[in-house]
Design an enzyme around this catalytic site. Structure first.
Site, short mmCIF file in Angstrom:
data_model
loop_
_atom_site.label_atom_id
_atom_site.label_comp_id
_atom_site.label_asym_id
_atom_site.label_seq_id
_atom_site.Cartn_x
_atom_site.Cartn_y
_atom_site.Cartn_z
N GLU A 1 -10.05 -5.72 -0.33
CA GLU A 1 -8.34 -5.42 0.24
C GLU A 1 -8.91 -6.11 2.28
O GLU A 1 -8.91 -7.28 2.58
CB GLU A 1 -7.42 -4.35 0.12
CG GLU A 1 -7.36 -4.57 -0.91
CD GLU A 1 -6.34 -2.99 -1.58
OE1 GLU A 1 -6.27 -2.07 -0.66
OE2 GLU A 1 -6.13 -2.99 -2.37
N GLY B 1 -7.47 4.12 -6.48
CA GLY B 1 -6.40 3.30 -5.99
C GLY B 1 -5.11 4.55 -6.13
O GLY B 1 -4.76 5.56 -6.07
N GLY B 2 -4.23 3.66 -6.91
CA GLY B 2 -2.92 4.23 -6.99
C GLY B 2 -2.79 5.73 -8.09
O GLY B 2 -2.07 6.66 -7.54
N GLU C 1 -16.18 -3.35 -8.46
CA GLU C 1 -14.40 -3.26 -8.35
C GLU C 1 -14.19 -4.71 -8.59
O GLU C 1 -13.80 -5.19 -7.63
CB GLU C 1 -13.38 -2.35 -7.24
CG GLU C 1 -13.71 -0.81 -6.87
CD GLU C 1 -12.46 -0.41 -5.81
OE1 GLU C 1 -11.96 0.06 -6.04
OE2 GLU C 1 -12.30 -0.91 -5.17
N GLY D 1 -5.42 -2.41 -8.99
CA GLY D 1 -3.80 -2.71 -8.78
C GLY D 1 -3.02 -2.41 -9.50
O GLY D 1 -1.85 -3.71 -9.58
N TRP E 1 -6.16 5.87 -1.46
CA TRP E 1 -4.84 6.65 -0.93
C TRP E 1 -4.50 4.75 -0.31
O TRP E 1 -3.37 4.50 0.15
CB TRP E 1 -4.47 7.04 -0.20
CG TRP E 1 -4.74 8.33 -0.55
CD1 TRP E 1 -4.85 8.85 -2.11
CD2 TRP E 1 -3.96 10.44 -0.13
NE1 TRP E 1 -4.45 10.57 -2.12
CE2 TRP E 1 -4.15 10.82 -1.55
CE3 TRP E 1 -3.72 10.97 1.35
CZ2 TRP E 1 -4.25 12.66 -0.71
CZ3 TRP E 1 -3.54 11.67 1.46
CH2 TRP E 1 -3.44 12.35 -0.08
N LYS E 2 -5.18 4.22 0.41
CA LYS E 2 -4.88 2.72 1.23
C LYS E 2 -3.57 3.06 2.45
O LYS E 2 -4.04 4.14 2.62
CB LYS E 2 -4.43 1.37 0.28
CG LYS E 2 -5.21 1.22 -1.07
CD LYS E 2 -4.66 0.62 -2.29
CE LYS E 2 -6.34 0.76 -3.63
NZ LYS E 2 -5.52 -0.56 -3.66
C1 PEP Z 1 -8.85 0.68 -5.07
O1 PEP Z 1 -8.26 0.35 -4.57
O2 PEP Z 1 -9.90 0.92 -4.99
C2 PEP Z 1 -8.42 0.98 -6.82
C3 PEP Z 1 -9.10 0.90 -7.92
O3 PEP Z 1 -7.20 0.81 -6.51
P1 PEP Z 1 -6.05 0.33 -8.09
O4 PEP Z 1 -6.82 2.07 -8.94
O5 PEP Z 1 -4.88 1.16 -7.57
O6 PEP Z 1 -6.50 -0.29 -8.93
#
Ligand code: PEP
Length: 249
Positions: free
Chosen positions: A99, A230-231, A165, A171, A12-13
């Site tokens: 991040e 993530g999102g 990743e 994102g 969820w960041k």
């Molecule tokens: C993440 O934050 O680990 C990620 C993969 O984000 P997203 O799915 O939004 O690209």
């Protein structure tokens, strides 16, 4: 966490409020979820307990997005130890998300301490690795990922969870191609097997713009044992659709 099943882990960041956490948990409890898929959310620390309690009727695992590099309680203002996370009911922790590498200078020295602390507290570390666009364009993606994986060397782990990743896919809506994902996941497996216990349990998740539309394709690739999302993990129905895509018939 079950090591033979696919893992669908949300990150969820720095998103959410008490109200959205409660709404997610309520909606999550109403989803039709596959039994043979591990689901989890790496929640923002202030909401970890609230999510755990609100989702208690479901099989959702709860984790953290980071842990202190310091092992013991003491004068480390602002820090949260691995023991504290375990005490709160966290079962896993993300380590080395891009991040955190970018904004907080996390490198292998720091991550080695965090890994030790997570393991000592019986938290499952999910090590995030991945190259930037410039590194891929320079053909250095395997070198970069190998260097990031090297923090696991000598840790005597029988269970290893890694999330690949590519930084340029996080994102951005730009997903790595099936060929890029397959090649890197095969590389990661080979690397891990070269220095881990024989018969170690390995989970290699893909992360980077996974969504309900592309999940099936990505999750059917060889050596893709799940996804870090993530999102698309912020909405219970989207996240559930991704979990359903991971279910093996
Ligand atoms: C993440 O934050 O680990 C990620 C993969 O984000 P997203 O799915 O939004 O690209």
């Amino acid at each position: 966490m079950m090591w033979q099943q696919p893992w669908i882990i949300g990150n969820w960041k720095m998103n959410g409020r008490s109200s959205t956490v409660a709404a997610f948990a309520q909606a999550w409890a109403e989803q039709r979820l596959p039994e043979n898929v591990v689901t989890g959310i790496a929640a923002p620390l202030p909401y970890l307990c609230a999510l755990k309690q609100a989702a208690a009727s479901t099989a959702l695992h709860i984790g953290a997005q980071d842990v202190s590099r310091f092992a013991s309680d003491g004068a480390f203002t602002g820090e949260t130890s691995a023991a504290m996370l375990a005490d709160l009911g966290a079962q896993f922790v993300l380590l080395g998300h891009s991040e955190r590498r970018q904004y907080f200078g996390e490198n292998n020295e720091i991550l080695s301490n965090k890994l030790d602390n997570a393991l000592a507290a019986d938290l499952i570390p999910i090590l995030c690795v991945g190259e930037t666009l410039a590194e891929r364009q320079a053909g250095r993606e395997e070198n970069i990922v190998a260097e990031q994986l090297s923090v696991l060397r000598g840790k005597s782990m029988t269970h290893i969870a890694v999330a690949y990743e590519p930084v340029w896919a996080i994102g951005t809506g730009q997903v790595a191609t099936p060929e890029q994902i397959s090649a890197m996941h095969a590389f990661i497996y080979t690397e891990l097997l070269s220095f881990s216990h024989k018969g170690a349990n390995i989970r290699t998740l893909y992360g980077g713009s996974v969504n309900p539309q592309n999940a099936q394709t990505i999750l059917s690739l060889p050596k893709v044992d799940g996804a870090l999302v993530g999102g698309a993990s912020l909405k219970a129905d989207n996240f559930a659709t991704i979990a359903q895509a991971a279910a093996k018939p």
